[in-house]
Motif scaffolding. Structure first.
Motif, PDB file in Angstrom:
ATOM      1  N   ALA A  26       0.869  -1.119  -0.014  1.00 30.04           N
ATOM      2  CA  ALA A  26       0.118  -0.034  -0.073  1.00 30.04           C
ATOM      3  C   ALA A  26       0.610   1.314  -0.111  1.00 30.04           C
ATOM      4  O   ALA A  26       0.674   2.197  -0.741  1.00 30.04           O
ATOM      5  CB  ALA A  26      -0.974   0.046   1.112  1.00 30.04           C
ATOM      6  N   ARG A  27       1.983   1.277   0.866  1.00 27.40           N
ATOM      7  CA  ARG A  27       2.811   2.372   0.769  1.00 27.40           C
ATOM      8  C   ARG A  27       3.563   2.390  -0.454  1.00 27.40           C
ATOM      9  O   ARG A  27       3.777   3.783  -1.018  1.00 27.40           O
ATOM     10  CB  ARG A  27       3.653   2.324   1.900  1.00 27.40           C
ATOM     11  CG  ARG A  27       3.017   2.412   3.408  1.00 27.40           C
ATOM     12  CD  ARG A  27       3.890   2.246   4.490  1.00 27.40           C
ATOM     13  NE  ARG A  27       4.759   3.651   4.528  1.00 27.40           N
ATOM     14  CZ  ARG A  27       4.450   4.348   5.520  1.00 27.40           C
ATOM     15  NH1 ARG A  27       3.497   4.386   6.548  1.00 27.40           N
ATOM     16  NH2 ARG A  27       5.296   5.604   5.584  1.00 27.40           N
ATOM     17  N   LEU A  29       2.516   1.538  -3.312  1.00 24.51           N
ATOM     18  CA  LEU A  29       1.568   2.109  -4.494  1.00 24.51           C
ATOM     19  C   LEU A  29       1.175   3.466  -4.261  1.00 24.51           C
ATOM     20  O   LEU A  29       0.759   4.201  -5.234  1.00 24.51           O
ATOM     21  CB  LEU A  29       0.274   1.073  -4.352  1.00 24.51           C
ATOM     22  CG  LEU A  29       0.393  -0.189  -4.845  1.00 24.51           C
ATOM     23  CD1 LEU A  29      -0.857  -1.062  -4.836  1.00 24.51           C
ATOM     24  CD2 LEU A  29       0.716  -0.128  -6.159  1.00 24.51           C
ATOM     25  N   ASP A  30       1.306   4.127  -3.038  1.00 24.99           N
ATOM     26  CA  ASP A  30       1.215   5.552  -2.947  1.00 24.99           C
ATOM     27  C   ASP A  30       2.176   6.075  -3.481  1.00 24.99           C
ATOM     28  O   ASP A  30       1.890   7.295  -4.396  1.00 24.99           O
ATOM     29  CB  ASP A  30       1.367   5.969  -1.393  1.00 24.99           C
ATOM     30  CG  ASP A  30       0.277   5.517  -0.456  1.00 24.99           C
ATOM     31  OD1 ASP A  30      -0.786   5.363  -1.091  1.00 24.99           O
ATOM     32  OD2 ASP A  30       0.311   5.597   0.763  1.00 24.99           O
ATOM     33  N   HIS A  31       3.611   5.759  -3.619  1.00 21.08           N
ATOM     34  CA  HIS A  31       4.508   6.162  -4.535  1.00 21.08           C
ATOM     35  C   HIS A  31       4.458   6.093  -6.114  1.00 21.08           C
ATOM     36  O   HIS A  31       4.504   7.213  -6.797  1.00 21.08           O
ATOM     37  CB  HIS A  31       5.740   5.520  -4.449  1.00 21.08           C
ATOM     38  CG  HIS A  31       6.483   6.244  -2.861  1.00 21.08           C
ATOM     39  ND1 HIS A  31       6.835   7.322  -2.618  1.00 21.08           N
ATOM     40  CD2 HIS A  31       6.720   5.525  -1.562  1.00 21.08           C
ATOM     41  CE1 HIS A  31       7.379   7.526  -1.462  1.00 21.08           C
ATOM     42  NE2 HIS A  31       7.327   6.414  -0.828  1.00 21.08           N
ATOM     43  N   ALA A  33       1.397   6.151  -7.511  1.00 20.86           N
ATOM     44  CA  ALA A  33       0.267   6.768  -7.800  1.00 20.86           C
ATOM     45  C   ALA A  33       0.975   8.381  -7.910  1.00 20.86           C
ATOM     46  O   ALA A  33       0.546   8.960  -8.540  1.00 20.86           O
ATOM     47  CB  ALA A  33      -0.619   6.977  -6.722  1.00 20.86           C
ATOM     48  N   LYS A  34       1.931   8.624  -7.093  1.00 22.77           N
ATOM     49  CA  LYS A  34       2.531  10.158  -7.096  1.00 22.77           C
ATOM     50  C   LYS A  34       3.504   9.984  -8.481  1.00 22.77           C
ATOM     51  O   LYS A  34       3.670  11.246  -9.040  1.00 22.77           O
ATOM     52  CB  LYS A  34       3.462  10.362  -5.804  1.00 22.77           C
ATOM     53  CG  LYS A  34       2.754  10.528  -4.642  1.00 22.77           C
ATOM     54  CD  LYS A  34       3.769  10.599  -3.407  1.00 22.77           C
ATOM     55  CE  LYS A  34       2.879  10.312  -2.109  1.00 22.77           C
ATOM     56  NZ  LYS A  34       3.858  10.274  -1.137  1.00 22.77           N
ATOM     57  N   TRP A  40       8.280   3.304 -11.541  1.00 22.29           N
ATOM     58  CA  TRP A  40       6.986   2.875 -11.260  1.00 22.29           C
ATOM     59  C   TRP A  40       6.092   2.293 -12.170  1.00 22.29           C
ATOM     60  O   TRP A  40       5.368   1.110 -12.206  1.00 22.29           O
ATOM     61  CB  TRP A  40       6.232   3.784 -10.328  1.00 22.29           C
ATOM     62  CG  TRP A  40       6.835   4.369  -9.189  1.00 22.29           C
ATOM     63  CD1 TRP A  40       7.090   5.813  -8.776  1.00 22.29           C
ATOM     64  CD2 TRP A  40       7.342   3.418  -8.133  1.00 22.29           C
ATOM     65  NE1 TRP A  40       7.793   5.630  -7.601  1.00 22.29           N
ATOM     66  CE2 TRP A  40       7.772   4.278  -6.997  1.00 22.29           C
ATOM     67  CE3 TRP A  40       7.372   2.107  -8.065  1.00 22.29           C
ATOM     68  CZ2 TRP A  40       8.378   3.693  -5.817  1.00 22.29           C
ATOM     69  CZ3 TRP A  40       8.014   1.558  -6.697  1.00 22.29           C
ATOM     70  CH2 TRP A  40       8.454   2.474  -5.909  1.00 22.29           C
ATOM     71  N   ASP A  77      11.930   7.836   2.349  1.00 23.29           N
ATOM     72  CA  ASP A  77      10.698   7.483   3.183  1.00 23.29           C
ATOM     73  C   ASP A  77      11.042   6.428   4.112  1.00 23.29           C
ATOM     74  O   ASP A  77      10.960   5.033   3.560  1.00 23.29           O
ATOM     75  CB  ASP A  77       9.942   6.810   1.934  1.00 23.29           C
ATOM     76  CG  ASP A  77       8.548   6.360   2.343  1.00 23.29           C
ATOM     77  OD1 ASP A  77       8.337   6.150   3.744  1.00 23.29           O
ATOM     78  OD2 ASP A  77       7.405   5.819   1.699  1.00 23.29           O
ATOM     79  N   THR A  80       8.374   3.286   5.202  1.00 22.25           N
ATOM     80  CA  THR A  80       8.253   2.301   4.323  1.00 22.25           C
ATOM     81  C   THR A  80       9.381   1.458   4.089  1.00 22.25           C
ATOM     82  O   THR A  80       9.413   0.207   4.141  1.00 22.25           O
ATOM     83  CB  THR A  80       7.870   2.860   3.003  1.00 22.25           C
ATOM     84  OG1 THR A  80       6.821   3.779   3.154  1.00 22.25           O
ATOM     85  CG2 THR A  80       7.460   1.791   2.027  1.00 22.25           C
TER      86      THR A  80
END
Length: 92
Positions: A26-27, A29-31, A33-34, A40, A77, A80
């Motif tokens: 999840a963490r 995937l936050d990256h 998405a950014k 990515w 990060d 993460t």
């Protein structure tokens, strides 16, 4: 010969491997998405390919472990990165 997916996790009894994997992914995937790295889109493609072959996210994270560690350091990060390293130590 394919082994039952559950057999892989017998040694992880009493460790929430699935929960830890979900939290790390999840963490990550936050990256994704950014879009904060050109890596990515490739990662997303490879993850989809792995899933189509019946592989889970723990395997995906394991396959890209060195790259993910480096990226998370570069992206500053540490949270993460720490979760990923804990997952590595306990479940990979």
């Amino acid at each position: 010969m394919r082994h039952d997916r559950l057999d892989r996790y017998v040694t992880f009894r009493n460790i929430d491997t699935a929960g830890m994997t979900r939290a790390v992914m999840a963490r990550v995937l936050d990256h994704v998405a950014k879009g904060d790295s050109p890596f990515w889109p490739y990662f997303e493609t490879q993850r989809a390919l792995a899933h189509s072959r019946g592989l889970d996210d723990l395997r995906v994270l394991h396959n890209f472990l060195p790259t993910l560690k480096e990226l998370l350091e570069d992206l500053d990060d540490p949270e993460t990165l720490a979760l990923l390293e804990e997952l590595e130590t306990q479940c990979m």
